[in-house]
Design a protein around this motif. Structure first.
Motif, PDB file in Angstrom:
ATOM      1  N   SER A   1       0.823  -1.206   0.000  1.00  0.00           N
ATOM      2  CA  SER A   1       0.000   0.000   0.000  1.00  0.00           C
ATOM      3  C   SER A   1       0.855   1.254   0.000  1.00  0.00           C
ATOM      4  CB  SER A   1      -0.929  -0.007   1.214  1.00  0.00           C
ATOM      5  OG  SER A   1      -1.814  -1.099   1.159  1.00  0.00           O
TER       6      SER A   1
ATOM      7  N   ARG B   1      -5.975  -1.531  -6.437  1.00  0.00           N
ATOM      8  CA  ARG B   1      -5.283  -1.442  -7.731  1.00  0.00           C
ATOM      9  C   ARG B   1      -6.267  -1.271  -8.880  1.00  0.00           C
ATOM     10  NH1 ARG B   1      -1.243  -6.321  -5.911  1.00  0.00           N
ATOM     11  NH2 ARG B   1       0.477  -5.007  -5.132  1.00  0.00           N
ATOM     12  N   HIS B   2      -7.394  -1.984  -8.799  1.00  0.00           N
ATOM     13  CA  HIS B   2      -8.430  -1.854  -9.824  1.00  0.00           C
ATOM     14  C   HIS B   2      -8.979  -0.436  -9.858  1.00  0.00           C
ATOM     15  CE1 HIS B   2     -12.048  -2.718 -12.176  1.00  0.00           C
ATOM     16  NE2 HIS B   2     -12.744  -2.134 -11.210  1.00  0.00           N
TER      17      HIS B   2
ATOM     18  N   ILE C   1      -7.565   2.305  -8.926  1.00  0.00           N
ATOM     19  CA  ILE C   1      -6.572   3.242  -9.455  1.00  0.00           C
ATOM     20  C   ILE C   1      -6.659   3.273 -10.975  1.00  0.00           C
ATOM     21  CG2 ILE C   1      -4.086   3.632  -9.760  1.00  0.00           C
ATOM     22  CD1 ILE C   1      -3.744   2.529  -6.884  1.00  0.00           C
ATOM     23  N   ARG C   2      -6.846   2.081 -11.576  1.00  0.00           N
ATOM     24  CA  ARG C   2      -6.957   1.999 -13.038  1.00  0.00           C
ATOM     25  C   ARG C   2      -8.310   2.501 -13.528  1.00  0.00           C
ATOM     26  NH1 ARG C   2      -5.061  -3.185 -11.794  1.00  0.00           N
ATOM     27  NH2 ARG C   2      -7.130  -4.044 -12.313  1.00  0.00           N
TER      28      ARG C   2
ATOM     29  N   LEU D   1       1.911   1.859  -3.482  1.00  0.00           N
ATOM     30  CA  LEU D   1       0.842   2.457  -4.282  1.00  0.00           C
ATOM     31  C   LEU D   1       0.703   3.947  -3.992  1.00  0.00           C
ATOM     32  CD1 LEU D   1      -2.034  -0.200  -4.118  1.00  0.00           C
ATOM     33  CD2 LEU D   1      -0.626   0.390  -6.101  1.00  0.00           C
TER      34      LEU D   1
END
Length: 438
Positions: A19, A92-93, A95-96, A22
């Motif tokens: 994290s 992560r998803h 963020i995309r 990220l």
């Protein structure tokens, strides 16, 4: 979202490191902060993901109705490690593919102390899973403690979580849970219309059984297969569960006192998403059971007998030899104390005259895991003490694990598949809640 490879369950430390990476990589949209400290002094980390306008400090302040918040809680039960992996995958998803105007907040592990005692990065069998098993007693579980303890005795993990809910005022709170063996199901504090369709579709695509009669939700309203809405008496949403004036009208161990219902103070809804480590089609069988009352009597008798064996071995064990042993023995004793009441309920006047095979399968699995968990935790203590009874308990745990797996024809669900399904259900719950205008 699709995850290609299998993975291991990350530890709280690994989650924090990932994290932090990220947040460093996406400083305008990702923030990592500490929301509290565990009883043992471990940090409780919250990862926030949103648009540049909402990912910073303003997104984490109370009362900001302009920026809806979603709170995802992972690691509430030490023996259910999939939630941390799902939280990271969802972050992560997002963020995309961000959800405009909404900030997502991930409590990466609600019980890091418990997670340190349950070590299972990638179990290869039920026996492997139970070798280092730990699940704390109810009063030490962050989400469940308010249903068992007065406000002035709540653990710091619970206080941190309730502060976070009050701060974020989430429209949706998701609690990520997992079961050792069985199927997937969702518990809701309020119905989310239309959730059953994407939930069932995901389970079918990933070959995960749907637990249509989950023992945790027996008798609850079910708007669709595997979806259960917690029954709530009229007016409960207006009750402040910490107000002593209401103490006499809310029974002990009431789900409404859990942190799941804390979101209702801010007009929020909570969903608890369960996914299995090992799947079994026996919990997804809608056929009528020929004689459920006889089956329940037999299950109660077996549970009582198994529990007596563990209790006798527990009586011969010495006290703890340190914090870990003490925690394990508290959990053993708490689990054993629950069982007589459960067995009595299965054989009482309320036992159903009609039930599905799935219902009996879910009850069967529930009973097996209770005595098995108590024995597995006791074994850890006896081994550490070099107790002469350890080999006998080892044989007991080994035999019960083998019988459990064989009876339910258990098949491993890859961690990536567990994460994929749980992530899909979380996103579907959010989308359906938005569509419903909440």
């Amino acid at each position: 979202m699709t995850l290609i490879r299998d993975m291991c369950y990350p530890t709280p430390h690994e989650l924090a490191l990932a994290s932090r990476a990220l947040a460093d990589e996406h400083p305008a949209r990702v923030r990592l902060r500490q929301a509290g400290t565990s009883r043992a002094g471990e940090p409780l980390w919250v990862l926030s993901v949103g648009s540049p306008a909402t990912a910073g400090t303003q997104a984490a302040t109370a009362g900001a109705a302009a920026a809806p918040n979603v709170l995802v809680v992972a690691g509430a039960h030490a023996n259910e490690p999939v939630g941390g992996a799902t939280a990271l995958a969802l972050a992560r998803h997002l963020i995309r593919e961000p959800h405009a105007g909404t900030t997502w907040h991930f409590l990466l592990c609600a019980d890091p102390d418990g997670a340190a005692l349950h070590r299972t990065p990638r179990p290869y069998s039920l026996l492997d899973y139970h070798r280092n098993f730990f699940r704390p007693p109810g009063p030490e579980q962050p989400e469940w403690a308010p249903s068992l303890l007065p406000p002035d005795r709540l653990p710091p993990e619970t206080l941190a979580l309730t502060r976070l809910i009050d701060e974020l005022r989430p429209a949706l709170q998701i609690s990520l849970h997992g079961t050792d063996l069985g199927g997937s199901w969702v518990q809701l504090t309020r119905d989310i219309p239309g959730l059953a369709e994407p939930f069932g579709k995901s389970a079918a695509e990933l070959r995960i059984p749907v637990e249509t009669s989950a023992s945790d939700a027996s008798g609850w309203p079910s708007p669709g297969a595997g979806i259960f809405v917690m029954p709530t008496p009229d007016g409960v949403d207006s009750v402040d569960a910490t107000d002593s004036a209401h103490a006499t009208v809310i029974p002990p161990e009431d789900t409404r006192l859990s942190t799941w219902y804390h979101a209702h103070r801010h007009a929020g809804t909570t969903a608890i998403v369960e996914v299995p480590m090992w799947a079994s089609d026996l919990v997804d069988d809608p056929a009528p059971h020929p004689d459920p009352r006889s089956a329940l009597r037999a299950l109660a008798a077996r549970l009582t007998s198994d529990t007596a064996r563990v209790a006798a071995l527990r009586e011969g064990a010495a006290g703890g030899t340190g914090p870990a042993a003490d925690a394990l023995l508290r959990a053993v004793d708490w689990t054993l104390a629950l069982i007589p009441g459960i067995a009595a309920e299965w054989t009482g006047a309320g036992a159903p005259a009609e039930a599905t095979a799935a219902y009996i399968g879910s009850i069967d699995a529930f009973g097996r895991r209770l005595s098995l968990r108590a024995a597995a935790m006791l074994l850890r203590v006896l081994r550490a003490q070099g107790h002469p009874a350890a080999p006998a308990v080892d044989r007991l745990v080994t035999g019960w694990c083998e019988e459990f797996a064989a009876r339910f024809q258990a098949r491993w669900v890859p961690v990536a598949t567990q994460v994929e399904h749980q992530s899909r259900v979380v996103l579907a719950a959010y989308e359906r809640l938005v569509a419903a205008g909440r």
